[in-house]
Every structure is written in structure tokens, then in C-alpha cells.
Motif scaffolding. Structure first.
Motif, short mmCIF file in Angstrom:
data_model
loop_
_atom_site.label_atom_id
_atom_site.label_comp_id
_atom_site.label_asym_id
_atom_site.label_seq_id
_atom_site.Cartn_x
_atom_site.Cartn_y
_atom_site.Cartn_z
N ILE A 74 21.27 5.65 -13.60
CA ILE A 74 20.57 6.54 -14.74
C ILE A 74 19.11 5.98 -15.08
O ILE A 74 18.62 6.62 -15.99
CB ILE A 74 21.32 6.58 -15.89
CG1 ILE A 74 21.39 4.99 -16.40
CG2 ILE A 74 22.44 7.01 -15.57
CD1 ILE A 74 22.11 4.78 -17.81
N THR A 75 18.44 5.00 -14.34
CA THR A 75 17.15 4.44 -14.62
C THR A 75 16.25 5.53 -14.44
O THR A 75 16.29 5.91 -13.07
CB THR A 75 16.97 3.08 -13.82
OG1 THR A 75 18.02 1.97 -14.24
CG2 THR A 75 15.69 2.41 -14.22
N ASP A 129 10.09 1.82 -11.11
CA ASP A 129 8.68 1.43 -10.53
C ASP A 129 8.24 0.42 -11.12
O ASP A 129 7.61 -0.53 -10.57
CB ASP A 129 7.80 2.60 -10.33
CG ASP A 129 8.05 3.71 -9.25
OD1 ASP A 129 8.77 3.10 -8.30
OD2 ASP A 129 7.74 4.94 -9.42
N VAL A 130 8.29 0.43 -12.29
CA VAL A 130 7.72 -0.78 -13.23
C VAL A 130 8.36 -2.05 -12.90
O VAL A 130 7.79 -3.17 -12.75
CB VAL A 130 7.63 -0.48 -14.65
CG1 VAL A 130 7.36 -1.78 -15.59
CG2 VAL A 130 6.70 0.49 -15.17
N PRO A 150 0.74 -1.27 -0.10
CA PRO A 150 -0.08 -0.07 -0.10
C PRO A 150 0.67 1.31 0.06
O PRO A 150 0.39 2.17 -0.61
CB PRO A 150 -0.78 0.01 1.27
CG PRO A 150 -0.75 -1.66 1.70
CD PRO A 150 0.26 -2.09 0.96
N PHE A 151 1.90 1.22 0.75
CA PHE A 151 2.71 2.64 0.85
C PHE A 151 3.67 2.70 -0.41
O PHE A 151 3.90 3.64 -0.93
CB PHE A 151 3.43 2.47 2.03
CG PHE A 151 2.74 2.24 3.39
CD1 PHE A 151 2.42 3.31 3.95
CD2 PHE A 151 2.70 1.25 3.87
CE1 PHE A 151 1.59 3.28 4.93
CE2 PHE A 151 1.92 1.06 5.14
CZ PHE A 151 1.33 2.30 5.76
N SER A 152 4.06 1.49 -0.86
CA SER A 152 4.94 1.44 -2.12
C SER A 152 4.00 1.95 -3.40
O SER A 152 4.53 2.80 -4.26
CB SER A 152 5.37 -0.15 -2.71
OG SER A 152 6.13 -0.48 -1.71
N ALA A 153 2.68 1.70 -3.22
CA ALA A 153 1.74 2.12 -4.37
C ALA A 153 1.76 3.73 -4.50
O ALA A 153 1.87 4.45 -5.42
CB ALA A 153 0.29 1.58 -4.15
N ILE A 154 1.53 4.30 -3.06
CA ILE A 154 1.32 5.67 -3.02
C ILE A 154 2.93 6.17 -3.51
O ILE A 154 2.97 7.32 -4.10
CB ILE A 154 1.15 6.21 -1.70
CG1 ILE A 154 -0.10 5.76 -1.03
CG2 ILE A 154 1.25 7.67 -1.22
CD1 ILE A 154 -0.43 5.91 0.43
N ILE A 164 10.27 -3.03 -10.24
CA ILE A 164 9.99 -3.40 -8.79
C ILE A 164 8.51 -4.02 -8.54
O ILE A 164 8.31 -5.00 -7.90
CB ILE A 164 10.18 -2.15 -7.84
CG1 ILE A 164 10.36 -2.73 -6.51
CG2 ILE A 164 9.18 -1.33 -7.87
CD1 ILE A 164 11.10 -3.87 -6.10
N TRP A 165 7.42 -3.37 -9.20
CA TRP A 165 6.27 -3.94 -9.35
C TRP A 165 6.16 -5.40 -10.21
O TRP A 165 5.43 -6.12 -9.72
CB TRP A 165 5.28 -3.07 -9.76
CG TRP A 165 4.81 -2.05 -8.63
CD1 TRP A 165 5.31 -0.87 -8.62
CD2 TRP A 165 3.77 -2.18 -7.62
NE1 TRP A 165 4.90 -0.31 -7.21
CE2 TRP A 165 3.72 -1.15 -6.96
CE3 TRP A 165 2.76 -3.27 -7.50
CZ2 TRP A 165 3.07 -1.03 -5.79
CZ3 TRP A 165 2.12 -3.17 -6.43
CH2 TRP A 165 1.95 -1.89 -5.61
N PHE A 166 6.96 -5.44 -11.12
CA PHE A 166 7.01 -6.85 -11.69
C PHE A 166 7.56 -7.81 -10.87
O PHE A 166 6.93 -8.99 -10.68
CB PHE A 166 7.76 -6.85 -13.04
CG PHE A 166 7.27 -6.63 -14.34
CD1 PHE A 166 6.70 -5.39 -14.87
CD2 PHE A 166 7.07 -7.96 -14.91
CE1 PHE A 166 6.13 -5.64 -16.15
CE2 PHE A 166 6.22 -8.15 -15.91
CZ PHE A 166 5.74 -6.81 -16.80
N ALA A 167 8.44 -7.51 -10.02
CA ALA A 167 9.12 -8.31 -8.83
C ALA A 167 7.94 -8.66 -7.83
O ALA A 167 7.96 -9.87 -7.40
CB ALA A 167 10.21 -7.89 -8.35
N TYR A 168 7.21 -7.41 -7.45
CA TYR A 168 5.92 -7.89 -6.54
C TYR A 168 5.12 -8.83 -7.02
O TYR A 168 4.45 -9.58 -6.33
CB TYR A 168 5.47 -6.49 -6.18
CG TYR A 168 6.13 -5.52 -5.36
CD1 TYR A 168 7.13 -5.97 -4.31
CD2 TYR A 168 6.07 -4.02 -5.53
CE1 TYR A 168 7.86 -4.76 -3.62
CE2 TYR A 168 6.78 -3.19 -4.59
CZ TYR A 168 7.74 -3.78 -3.67
OH TYR A 168 8.52 -2.76 -3.21
#
Length: 354
Positions: free
Chosen positions: A297-298, A304-305, A99-103, A307-311
Motif C-alpha cells: 500500500i506504500t 522513492d523517497v 541515473p536510470f533510477s532517477a529517471i 529508496i533514495w535515502f538508502a542510496y
């Protein structure tokens, strides 16, 4: 004189007007603050909706796994205890971290303070590492079950499963605690550390050493899983051929067909598991090490894309390892129809075909 005063007042008013949108773009109205990502309302709503659906899928799916294995006694096996611990890690990740990662992903700002930032990073790394370790241990369990089926019951006992679970939680706790809460590490490696890019980003350990250390920690279990699953696939095909030859000699084609299908299904399920794991974790892992070499440089959106793939792998775990089993479908049916509140349901044999 009046003309000069009017000109001065006009320039001051224009300067204050120009500062308003600049301040609105900042996470905090202080020097060194990060800039916010201003998306149109429709895009922002869509991102929040996707994140919310992903979190709900992760939480509900893993919650069903935890309830099912905990309630039904027939599921109290060493393998299922590993699945239970894995589901618990993924469930806690969805409840306490995402939830906090989404914000932070949508707003590109961290509004919850430095102390909670450190705790959030600790929990994030802990649950992700624990999930990966458990996936690796499950691959070891399946390797023993398929490659050495006769000795498997004596090799993989409840005690062994509990040892794997303790290691799967203990090593990530120690590893994450040392790098996030140990002052000795931070002081001795000060020359590796880079300054925080801005205030409100919650990017702890933003340094090259962190990327180099995380790479083997995440990649080594991946190599172990690939090696074990390749061997499992080879052994499963060999067993299927042996069963085919035996059934051809005994003249029982129906048994041959059923056995062959089971072996192919097991190999296919394992292949899907490895494929989804690689799809979810390899992009983020490779980007971490490459980013540390190229001075980070990312772009934040790309990070974010990834890390959310990893999630997303934690949301897939119930689908891959549990939802394909008929006993889990029966357990879910009993849970959703609230039959588990009956005392007799805990002794139901879920493995019996309906």
C-alpha cells in the motif's frame, strides 16, 4: 437524420478529445500501461537537480577514495583494501544504477525494456548488498583494532581482508542471481508471486516472499554493526580512563589530553557511522516488510523517497570512513593538484603530520 449524424460526430470528437490527456498520462500507449507522474516543470527540474547532485557526490567522493588508496603505497593496508572495495561498490552504484533510477523516480515509468530492467534490478541489489556487507566487515575490523590491539596485526592480515572482500561480493552475486535469473525459484514459488501492477514499472519480484527474505538480509548486518560498535564504544571509554589514570600518575597532562581526545573522536566517529547507516537503511527495510504484509500500500512517491535515502548511505561512506582522516585530505590535495602524475608521490608517507 442530419441532426443525428451531427450529434454522433460531436460525441465522437468529444470522446477522442477526452482520450488525448488519458494517453498522455500513460507510460506507453498500450493496455495495462502504468500512469506517468506529471509534475510542474519547476518541481521536475528540482528533483532531477537533487538526484544529479547526489549522484555526483557519490561518484566523485568514492572515485577519490579509489584513486588515493590505489595510488599511494603507504595506504596498501588490509583495512584500506576494505575501504577500496567498499568505495568501488558505491562508485559502480552511482555510475550504472542511479541515473536510470532517477529517471524512473521522476517519470514513474521505465523506458528501457524488460531485459535491462532485470539487469538494473540485479546491479541495484548487488551493489547495495555489497556495500552493506563491507560496512559490516569494517565494523569487525575496527572491533579487532580497538578491543584487541596487540593481536590485531596478526589477526587482520591482507589475506583475511581479501577473504572478506570475496565474501562481500560473492554472497550478493549468488543471492541476487538466484532470485532474479533462476527459473526454478520463480516456478516453485509461483503461489507467492503477484501480478505486475502495470507495464513500465520495473518492479521485479513484487511479492510477499521477497520482502520477508530481504528483511533479515539487510537487517542482520545492521544488528552486527550495532552490537560491535556498542562494545567498541565501551572499550574506548575504558581505555581512555586507563590512559587518564596513567598520565595523571606520570604527570603528563598534555599527553593525557591528546590521548583522551583521540579515543573520544574514534568513539564519536563510530557512533555517527552507525547513526547514518540506521537513518538511511532502516526506513526502507521496515517499509519493505510492512508493505508485504499490507498488500503493498506504500505510495510510489514514498517508496522513492525511502529508496533514495538508502542510496544516500553510499554517498555518505566516503565522508564518514575516509574524509575524517588527515591522510585522505592530503591524498585528495595531491590528486586535485595533479601531483599524483609524478612518480615520487606514490611513496609519500601520508600518515606523517604536516
Amino acid at each position: 437524420r442530419k441532426v443525428e449524424m451531427k450529434s454522433s460526430n460531436w460525441s465522437q470528437s468529444m470522446s477522442s478529445v477526452a482520450e488525448v490527456p488519458t494517453l498522455d498520462l500513460l507510460c506507453f500507449k498500450i493496455n495495462g500501461s502504468c500512469y506517468r507522474s506529471l509534475y510542474p516543470f519547476g518541481i521536475q527540474f528540482a528533483i532531477y537537480l537533487v538526484c544529479t547532485l547526489g549522484v555526483l557526490l557519490m561518484v566523485l567522493g568514492n572515485l577519490l577514495v579509489v584513486i588515493s588508496i590505489f595510488h599511494f603505497k603507504v595506504l596498501h593496508t588490509p583495512t584500506n583494501f576494505l575501504l577500496l572495495s567498499l568505495a568501488l561498490a558505491d562508485l559502480l552504484l552511482g555510475l550504472t544504477v542511479l541515473p536510470f533510477s532517477a529517471i524512473r523516480s521522476v517519470e514513474s515509468c521505465w523506458y528501457f525494456g524488460d531485459d535491462f530492467c532485470r539487469l538494473h534490478t540485479f546491479l541495484d541489489t548487488l551493489f547495495c548488498l555489497t556495500s552493506i556487507f563491507h560496512l559490516c566487515f569494517i565494523s569487525i575490523d575496527r572491533h579487532c583494532a580497538i578491543c584487541d590491539p596487540l593481536l590485531y596485526p596478526t589477526k587482520f592480515t591482507v589475506r583475511v581482508a581479501c577473504t572478506y572482500i570475496a565474501v562481500g561480493w560473492g554472497v550478493p552475486v549468488v543471492y541476487t542471481s538466484v532470485f532474479l535469473y533462476s527459473k526454478i525459484i520463480e516456478e516453485s514459488l509461483d503461489h507467492f508471486l503477484q501480478d505486475m501492477p502495470c507495464i513500465g514499472s520495473c518492479q521485479l519480484l513484487f511479492n510477499k516472499l521477497w520482502g520477508w527474505i530481504n528483511f533479515p538480509v539487510f537487517f542482520l548486518p545492521c544488528l552486527i554493526m550495532i552490537g560491535l560498535y556498542v562494545k567498541i564504544f565501551i572499550v574506548a571509554n575504558k581505555q581512555a580512563k586507563q590512559i587518564s589514570n596513567m598520565t595523571r600518575n606520570t604527570g603528563n597532562p598534555q599527553h593525557q589530553l591528546g590521548a583522551t581526545k583521540r579515543e573520544k573522536k574514534a568513539a564519536k566517529t563510530l557512533g555517527i557511522a552507525v547513526g547514518i547507516y540506521l537513518l538511511c537503511w532502516l526506513p526502507f527495510t521496515i517499509d519493505t516488510i510492512v508493505d508485504s504484509l499490507l498488500d503493498f500500500i506504500t505510495p510510489p512517491v514514498v517508496f522513492d523517497v525511502l529508496i533514495w535515502f538508502a542510496y544516500f548511505n553510499s554517498a555518505c561512506n566516503p565522508l564518514i570512513y575516509v574524509f575524517s582522516y588527515h591522510w585522505f585530505r592530503r591524498a585528495v590535495k595531491l590528486v586535485l593538484t595533479r601531483q599524483i602524475f609524478s612518480a615520487q608521490t606514490c611513496t609519500i608517507d601520508l600518515y606523517q603530520e604536516e
